[in-house]
Scaffold this active site. Structure first.
Site, PDB file in Angstrom:
ATOM      1  CG  HIS A  56      -0.784   4.276   4.506  1.00 41.16           C
ATOM      2  ND1 HIS A  56      -1.425   3.912   5.664  1.00 41.16           N
ATOM      3  CD2 HIS A  56      -0.270   3.117   3.986  1.00 41.16           C
ATOM      4  CE1 HIS A  56      -1.307   2.596   5.832  1.00 41.16           C
ATOM      5  NE2 HIS A  56      -0.619   2.099   4.833  1.00 41.16           N
ATOM      6  CB  CYS A  95      -0.953  -0.015   1.193  1.00 40.58           C
ATOM      7  SG  CYS A  95      -0.162  -0.447   2.742  1.00 40.58           S
TER       8      CYS A  95
END
Ligand code: A2P
Length: 337
Positions: free
Chosen positions: A246, A132
């Site tokens: 994130h 990710c």
């Protein structure tokens, strides 16, 4: 173009943080689903999950789960992927795996569709979904790299609980509540107290190099996805007390001089990213704004004053780890399939 024939889709890890997002992405993108099979551990067998107007029951994952399945979306960790992907392939399914189990295998395409969708067609049963942090860091950089090759990236990540799964998200909420109520809380999922704290990423550290597993993944996977073994990456990965999405701070150096205006123009037109770069209001990408969004938000684009040669730019991005960092990217791959 004729519309694609509906597919039988299996979700392995359907009860997990990414698994639930697979269902949402299939619905939101109107993926042509003939039958959806939800698979998880025996603990979840029988659990009911809504998909469109149906209520589906979770089934226990076994080697016999894949009969008639065209596409199997896996998000249950490396161990499960290694154990059950062969059964899925044997049953005739194409596997899109979110774990790191197969990512660096030479005959497994590692794909961010905005960057290297062309790789998908060489698959031999498995297509790997990248890490990710790699997806969120490099999707905005690719259109720049194509025009003016990036020779070095310096990355710092600010990674949410979602990357460690549903149990880690719960731990963040529970430990924060305990902290506010002055109660003791013993971490169960992550190695350190998470509320009002941050820590070096929980992936294992290589004692020889000092790099943790997350950092190594971003380095190796970026080179494979860019098809450029020479791109140099410096990176520090950190877990922050954010539930999902994130953020990454990146400074990159190009082969030729580059201006912040050139980068802003490229980013504004790039697929899968959205410019959020408002200096007047001091408004830049934030995990809160990125949560639930398909696009990676990109801003704080500025000349790196530490490099007077004019080859370097700094920027800050935020992307939903569960969507573009995982489920959405996998469903985009499935659309190509
Ligand atoms: P379960 O909920 O039944 O444990 P997350 O990444 O959010 O931690 O989710 C992990 C996913 O992987 C969950 O859906 C979980 O199912 C699934 N999973 C974990 N262990 C197994 C297993 N042994 N067999 C099948 N699915 C598993």
């Amino acid at each position: 173009m004729p519309s694609p024939s509906p597919k039988t889709v299996a979700i392995v890890g359907a009860t997990g943080a990414v698994g639930i997002e697979f269902l949402r992405c299939l619905t939101a993108r109107n993926f042509p689903v003939k039958e959806l099979r939800l698979l998880a551990s025996a603990r979840s067998a029988g659990k009911e999950i809504a998909f469109k107007e149906q209520t589906l029951r979770v089934q226990e994952l076994t080697e016999d789960s894949f009969k008639g399945v065209d596409i199997a979306l896996f998000s249950a960790g490396s161990g499960i992927a290694k154990k059950f992907a062969p059964a899925a392939i044997k049953a005739g399914a194409a596997v899109v795996d979110n774990s790191s189990a197969f990512r660096m295998d030479a005959d497994v395409p590692l794909v961010v569709p905005e960057i290297n969708a062309g790789e998908i067609k060489r698959h031999k049963g498995i297509i790997a979904n990248p890490n990710c942090s790699a997806i969120i860091s490099i999707t905005p950089l690719w259109p720049i790299h194509k025009i003016n090759p990036i020779r070095h990236m310096n990355i710092a990540t600010y990674q949410a609980a979602s990357g460690a799964g549903a149990a880690a998200m719960e731990e963040l909420v529970e430990s924060t509540r305990a902290s506010l109520e002055n109660r003791a809380y013993e971490p169960k999922v992550l190695p350190h107290p998470y509320a009002f704290n941050l820590f070096s990423h929980n992936a294992d550290i290589d004692p020889a190099t000092g790099y943790n597993g997350e950092e190594s993944k971003v380095i190796q996977e970026t080179r494979k996805i860019f098809g450029d073994p020479d791109v140099r990456i410096s990176i520090t990965c950190v877990r922050v007390p954010v539930l999902r999405a994130h953020a990454v701070a990146v400074t990159f150096t190009c082969e030729r001089p580059i201006t912040e205006q050139e980068v802003r123009t490229i980013v504004a037109k790039a697929p899968g990213v959205r410019l959020v770069d408002d200096r007047a209001r001091n408004y830049f990408p934030m995990p809160r704004d990125a949560s639930g969004q398909d696009d990676i938000l990109v801003g704080r684009i500025r000349q790196d004053i530490g490099d007077p040669s004019g080859h370097s730019i700094s920027l800050f991005s935020a992307g939903d780890q569960l969507l573009k960092g995982a489920a959405l990217n996998a469903v985009q791959i499935a659309e190509y399939l």
